[in-house]
Motif scaffolding. Structure first.
Motif, PDB file in Angstrom:
ATOM      1  N   THR A  14      44.305  39.464  66.813  1.00 29.60           N
ATOM      2  CA  THR A  14      44.409  38.404  65.809  1.00 29.60           C
ATOM      3  C   THR A  14      45.721  38.500  65.036  1.00 29.60           C
ATOM      4  OG1 THR A  14      42.012  38.414  65.576  1.00 29.60           O
ATOM      5  CG2 THR A  14      43.260  37.390  63.797  1.00 29.60           C
ATOM      6  N   ALA A  15      46.066  39.722  64.604  1.00 26.72           N
ATOM      7  CA  ALA A  15      47.314  39.923  63.850  1.00 26.72           C
ATOM      8  C   ALA A  15      48.520  39.526  64.704  1.00 26.72           C
ATOM      9  CB  ALA A  15      47.428  41.376  63.410  1.00 26.72           C
ATOM     10  N   ALA A  16      48.518  39.941  65.969  1.00 25.78           N
ATOM     11  CA  ALA A  16      49.646  39.661  66.857  1.00 25.78           C
ATOM     12  C   ALA A  16      49.794  38.157  67.083  1.00 25.78           C
ATOM     13  CB  ALA A  16      49.461  40.381  68.187  1.00 25.78           C
ATOM     14  N   THR A  28      58.669  39.287  66.880  1.00 21.91           N
ATOM     15  CA  THR A  28      57.562  40.111  66.400  1.00 21.91           C
ATOM     16  C   THR A  28      57.604  41.514  67.003  1.00 21.91           C
ATOM     17  OG1 THR A  28      56.186  38.136  66.134  1.00 21.91           O
ATOM     18  CG2 THR A  28      55.034  40.252  66.258  1.00 21.91           C
ATOM     19  N   THR A  29      57.474  42.523  66.133  1.00 20.24           N
ATOM     20  CA  THR A  29      57.496  43.911  66.609  1.00 20.24           C
ATOM     21  C   THR A  29      56.106  44.530  66.508  1.00 20.24           C
ATOM     22  OG1 THR A  29      57.943  44.815  64.414  1.00 20.24           O
ATOM     23  CG2 THR A  29      59.860  44.181  65.730  1.00 20.24           C
ATOM     24  N   VAL A  30      55.915  45.628  67.244  1.00 21.31           N
ATOM     25  CA  VAL A  30      54.627  46.327  67.190  1.00 21.31           C
ATOM     26  C   VAL A  30      54.328  46.839  65.773  1.00 21.31           C
ATOM     27  CG1 VAL A  30      53.335  48.338  68.042  1.00 21.31           C
ATOM     28  CG2 VAL A  30      54.521  46.847  69.664  1.00 21.31           C
ATOM     29  N   PRO A  31      55.304  47.451  65.052  1.00 18.17           N
ATOM     30  CA  PRO A  31      55.001  47.860  63.672  1.00 18.17           C
ATOM     31  C   PRO A  31      54.565  46.693  62.763  1.00 18.17           C
ATOM     32  CG  PRO A  31      56.979  48.955  64.440  1.00 18.17           C
ATOM     33  CD  PRO A  31      56.604  47.974  65.512  1.00 18.17           C
ATOM     34  N   GLN A  32      55.154  45.522  62.963  1.00 21.00           N
ATOM     35  CA  GLN A  32      54.712  44.352  62.180  1.00 21.00           C
ATOM     36  C   GLN A  32      53.251  44.017  62.484  1.00 21.00           C
ATOM     37  OE1 GLN A  32      57.572  41.397  63.382  1.00 21.00           O
ATOM     38  NE2 GLN A  32      58.949  41.800  61.671  1.00 21.00           N
ATOM     39  N   GLU A  35      50.981  46.691  60.933  1.00 23.87           N
ATOM     40  CA  GLU A  35      50.939  46.561  59.475  1.00 23.87           C
ATOM     41  C   GLU A  35      50.000  45.418  59.077  1.00 23.87           C
ATOM     42  OE1 GLU A  35      54.724  45.903  57.542  1.00 23.87           O
ATOM     43  OE2 GLU A  35      53.681  45.565  55.642  1.00 23.87           O
ATOM     44  N   ARG A  36      50.153  44.287  59.762  1.00 22.83           N
ATOM     45  CA  ARG A  36      49.303  43.121  59.479  1.00 22.83           C
ATOM     46  C   ARG A  36      47.824  43.447  59.715  1.00 22.83           C
ATOM     47  NH1 ARG A  36      49.924  37.201  59.411  1.00 22.83           N
ATOM     48  NH2 ARG A  36      52.073  37.678  58.903  1.00 22.83           N
ATOM     49  N   ALA A  37      47.573  44.232  60.757  1.00 22.14           N
ATOM     50  CA  ALA A  37      46.184  44.553  61.114  1.00 22.14           C
ATOM     51  C   ALA A  37      45.641  45.718  60.289  1.00 22.14           C
ATOM     52  CB  ALA A  37      46.094  44.879  62.605  1.00 22.14           C
ATOM     53  N   GLY A  38      46.507  46.403  59.532  1.00 28.85           N
ATOM     54  CA  GLY A  38      46.085  47.582  58.775  1.00 28.85           C
ATOM     55  C   GLY A  38      45.711  48.746  59.677  1.00 28.85           C
ATOM     56  N   LEU A  39      46.459  48.890  60.779  1.00 30.04           N
ATOM     57  CA  LEU A  39      46.185  49.970  61.732  1.00 30.04           C
ATOM     58  C   LEU A  39      47.493  50.687  62.077  1.00 30.04           C
ATOM     59  CD1 LEU A  39      43.786  47.921  64.027  1.00 30.04           C
ATOM     60  CD2 LEU A  39      43.102  49.867  62.620  1.00 30.04           C
ATOM     61  N   THR A  40      47.385  51.834  62.732  1.00 26.67           N
ATOM     62  CA  THR A  40      48.586  52.585  63.104  1.00 26.67           C
ATOM     63  C   THR A  40      49.129  52.128  64.462  1.00 26.67           C
ATOM     64  OG1 THR A  40      47.308  54.258  64.262  1.00 26.67           O
ATOM     65  CG2 THR A  40      47.713  54.642  61.919  1.00 26.67           C
TER      66      THR A  40
END
Lengths: 189, 189
Positions: A14-16, A28-32, A35-40
């Motif tokens: 969903t975040a992606a 769009t990057t993986v860290p973004q 961060e949006r998903a609140g996960l590592t």
């Protein structure tokens, strides 16, 4: 942050997709995403090999094999095909907007098209194996698998282009019935 | 060296396949191919975009479009499919050893596999257009084209693996007849 994140895969997807929609796929990057998903990022890579793979996470392939093994007994080949299409179609329901976005992103990126082709080939192989396990010959399984997956993809395109009022598997089965009619009387020229 | 080289394309193909056989695909350069063929690199690039393209020069695609437009009138859809398979199969006859080598090279190289997939997709599109020109709907043309090309490819594999005693189009048509039987009674589950 919790070590075990419930629904991590769905939250990452969903975040992606939200970020792809807002700022494009390339930007769009993986860290973004994490961060949006609140996960590592570690959790991300536990679920997806890379950013592209998120686009192919919704579809039927990962579970197709297990699902096909759960077919009710006593089905004819045609009934098994219709049953498999029904099960696969169910997984796309409610995902029409996501699927449209994913299709747009794939259409705009040759690298993604290539991966999509390989994913389709993988689904072909899963269906082929399932048919062979039911006793069809290698060649017959291969042709019926290619044909069934082609019908599914065409039906998906029709469903994405339309108003969603029809069922994917009904479209696919209708196409297969038309194909049968088109091949009526096939014999060596 | 003559400005106009008769059968340049065939001579380049023969020279290239001989060199691939002798020293491998990767080790063979375009200048080696043209030297062996007694032609210039300029002539090579008039016929092929690159070394890889030589592997895909034997097949039916380049001429498929023209050929499909020459179908006799009054054929049913199934008769048109069988006729098209017959014409395409004719082009492979006598090329069994070359085709085997080409298949081995493709199987060993992911880059070539990718190009082969794209070539197949191109053939799908040509057949699809031909069927649509005959009045079939977009979706129906797409499914029948995918299915027909799949049957052709499976038949080619059978023909390459066997002793060559059977005809490619007879194998393909037999497969399509089996598919028809497998889809007998198809309806929504």
């Amino acid at each position: 942050m919790a070590r075990w994140a419930p629904n991590a895969r769905d939250r990452l997807t969903t975040a992606a997709l939200d970020l792809f929609r807002e700022q494009g796929f390339a930007a769009t990057t993986v860290p973004q995403i994490t961060e949006r998903a609140g996960l590592t990022t570690r959790t991300f890579y536990r679920h997806f090999a890379d950013k592209r793979e998120v686009l192919f996470g919704h579809d039927a392939r990962a579970q197709a094999q297990t699902v096909l093994e759960q077919a009710p007994p006593g089905l004819s080949t045609a009934e098994f095909v219709a049953w498999g299409l029904r099960v696969m179609a169910t997984r796309f329901e409610g995902l029409r907007e996501d699927m449209r976005l994913i299709q747009e992103l794939i259409d705009a990126d040759p690298g993604l098209q290539e991966r999509a082709l390989r994913k389709r080939e993988l689904l072909n192989l899963i269906v082929r194996d399932a048919l062979r396990d039911r006793g069809l010959s290698e060649q017959r399984s291969r042709l019926l698998a290619d044909t069934t997956v082609s019908a599914l993809y065409i039906a998906l395109d029709q469903w994405l282009a339309g108003d969603g009022g029809v069922q994917i598997d009904a479209l696919a089965v209708e196409l297969l019935a038309s194909l049968r009619a088109d091949l009526d009387g096939i014999e060596t020229a």
